[in-house]
Design an enzyme around this catalytic site. Structure first.
Site, PDB file in Angstrom:
ATOM      1  N   GLU A  94      50.444 -74.423  -6.935  1.00  0.00           N
ATOM      2  CA  GLU A  94      51.459 -73.766  -6.106  1.00  0.00           C
ATOM      3  C   GLU A  94      52.840 -73.854  -6.747  1.00  0.00           C
ATOM      4  OE1 GLU A  94      53.565 -71.992  -2.866  1.00  0.00           O
ATOM      5  OE2 GLU A  94      51.551 -71.814  -3.726  1.00  0.00           O
TER       6      GLU A  94
ATOM      7  N   HIS B 122      53.073 -71.519  -9.703  1.00  0.00           N
ATOM      8  CA  HIS B 122      53.197 -70.127  -9.250  1.00  0.00           C
ATOM      9  C   HIS B 122      54.625 -69.832  -8.796  1.00  0.00           C
ATOM     10  CE1 HIS B 122      52.181 -66.271  -7.631  1.00  0.00           C
ATOM     11  NE2 HIS B 122      52.453 -66.633  -6.391  1.00  0.00           N
TER      12      HIS B 122
ATOM     13  N   HIS C 160      50.282 -59.399   0.667  1.00  0.00           N
ATOM     14  CA  HIS C 160      51.057 -60.046  -0.397  1.00  0.00           C
ATOM     15  C   HIS C 160      50.687 -59.503  -1.773  1.00  0.00           C
ATOM     16  CE1 HIS C 160      52.436 -63.519  -2.872  1.00  0.00           C
ATOM     17  NE2 HIS C 160      53.410 -63.529  -1.986  1.00  0.00           N
TER      18      HIS C 160
ATOM     19  N   HIS D  92      34.660 -53.775   1.580  1.00  0.00           N
ATOM     20  CA  HIS D  92      35.353 -53.752   0.286  1.00  0.00           C
ATOM     21  C   HIS D  92      34.439 -53.192  -0.804  1.00  0.00           C
ATOM     22  CE1 HIS D  92      37.878 -54.857  -3.034  1.00  0.00           C
ATOM     23  NE2 HIS D  92      36.957 -55.660  -3.529  1.00  0.00           N
TER      24      HIS D  92
ATOM     25  N   HIS E  41      38.952 -60.346 -12.210  1.00  0.00           N
ATOM     26  CA  HIS E  41      38.781 -59.290 -11.211  1.00  0.00           C
ATOM     27  C   HIS E  41      40.148 -58.826 -10.696  1.00  0.00           C
ATOM     28  CE1 HIS E  41      36.386 -57.058  -8.333  1.00  0.00           C
ATOM     29  NE2 HIS E  41      37.054 -57.566  -7.315  1.00  0.00           N
TER      30      HIS E  41
END
Length: 295
Positions: A52, A55, A117, A209, A271
């Site tokens: 975290e 990032h 997001h 999806h 991906h």
């Protein structure tokens, strides 16, 4: 201009790390690695905290680079009609992405809101990528300004880009509701009982999806076959869409391998990377389509 080129490439690469890093945070459930604190990071040292915090640092660096790139691009190539719009979009959506990330830490957000997001980050990434291409067009190192795209193709590019945003949202939702392995088989949720639709929410989202991604895959290939027929001699159209088709094909294969490898982290990050590359290329074709309207 040489500095501006270097800056644009570095910013684009940094934005790629932001996108993949966001997927890593979600995949490893590291969103609260720094506790309910933002922008500072408090708590016991752990892998989640490291992910975290990393990032956040990369996102902060990306914010500085995007704002600098937007300012310098506006100053030096502002005469190119798309520059100011892209500069504003890249900065606006990057700030929006940061605010949503902060809100997710400080206040509880639903998974359906958090799934936005990644899509917002994707728009900022695409805008930065297009700014980079504009900068390299200035001295004709990378020029497709003479290309004319027929109205039918312009419509297809626009519709597919909008559609891909829905596909991206459902993919992000799969991660946020922890449903990556809700279905243990591929392409059906249960290959032994392919038409048994007694699904729980996670399985419905997962299969939705897959279904949407399958349509995007077929749609992209159909456009490619048409471009091969109508634009075979156009380097930008034919080779550019060939690359786009390769990206979406790899994306589908990686989606299947996430299931086959029981959620392998590296494959999951790839991906996320390839859908970002595909979306960025789609937006470039939108840019070319917009220019065709002016001819």
């Amino acid at each position: 201009m040489k500095f501006l080129k270097y800056l644009s490439v570095i910013t684009t690469i940094t934005m790629t790390f932001v996108l993949v890093g966001g997927a890593l945070v979600t995949k490893t459930e590291s969103g609260m690695g720094c506790g309910a604190n933002w922008p500072f990071c408090y708590g016991d040292w752990s892998l989640e905290m490291f992910i975290e915090l990393s990032h956040r640092l990369i996102s902060g660096a990306a914010g500085f680079l995007v704002l600098l790139l937007s300012f310098l691009a506006w100053k030096h190539i502002g005469h190119i009609r798309e520059t100011k719009f892209l500069a504003l979009i890249s900065a606006f959506f990057l700030i929006a992405q940061g605010l949503i990330g902060a809100a997710a830490v400080l206040w509880a957000q639903s998974d359906f809101v958090l799934a936005l997001h990644f899509g917002i980050s994707l728009i900022s990434f695409a805008a930065v990528l297009l700014l980079t291409l504009l900068i390299f067009e200035v001295d004709q190192k990378f020029d497709a300004s003479s290309l004319y795209i027929r109205p039918a193709y312009r419509k297809q590019f626009l519709l597919l880009t909008i559609y891909i945003m829905f596909v991206v949202y459902t993919g992000a939702l799969v991660r946020h509701i922890d449903s990556i392995l809700a279905c243990q088989s591929w392409p059906f949720c249960n290959n032994d009982q392919p038409f048994n639709f007694d699904y729980h929410l996670g399985q419905w989202v997962q299969m939705g999806h897959r279904f949407l991604a399958g349509i995007a895959f077929i749609w992209t290939w159909k456009i490619f076959l048409n471009i091969k027929r109508d634009y075979r001699e156009s380097r930008v159209m034919f080779k550019g869409w060939m690359i786009a088709t390769a990206f979406i094909s790899i994306q589908v294969i990686l989606g299947a391998f996430i299931i086959f490898t029981i959620g392998n982290l590296f494959i999951a990050l790839l991906h996320a990377l390839f859908i970002a590359l595909f979306f960025g290329l789609l937006c470039y074709f939108l840019l070319l389509s917009y220019r065709s309207l002016k001819k």
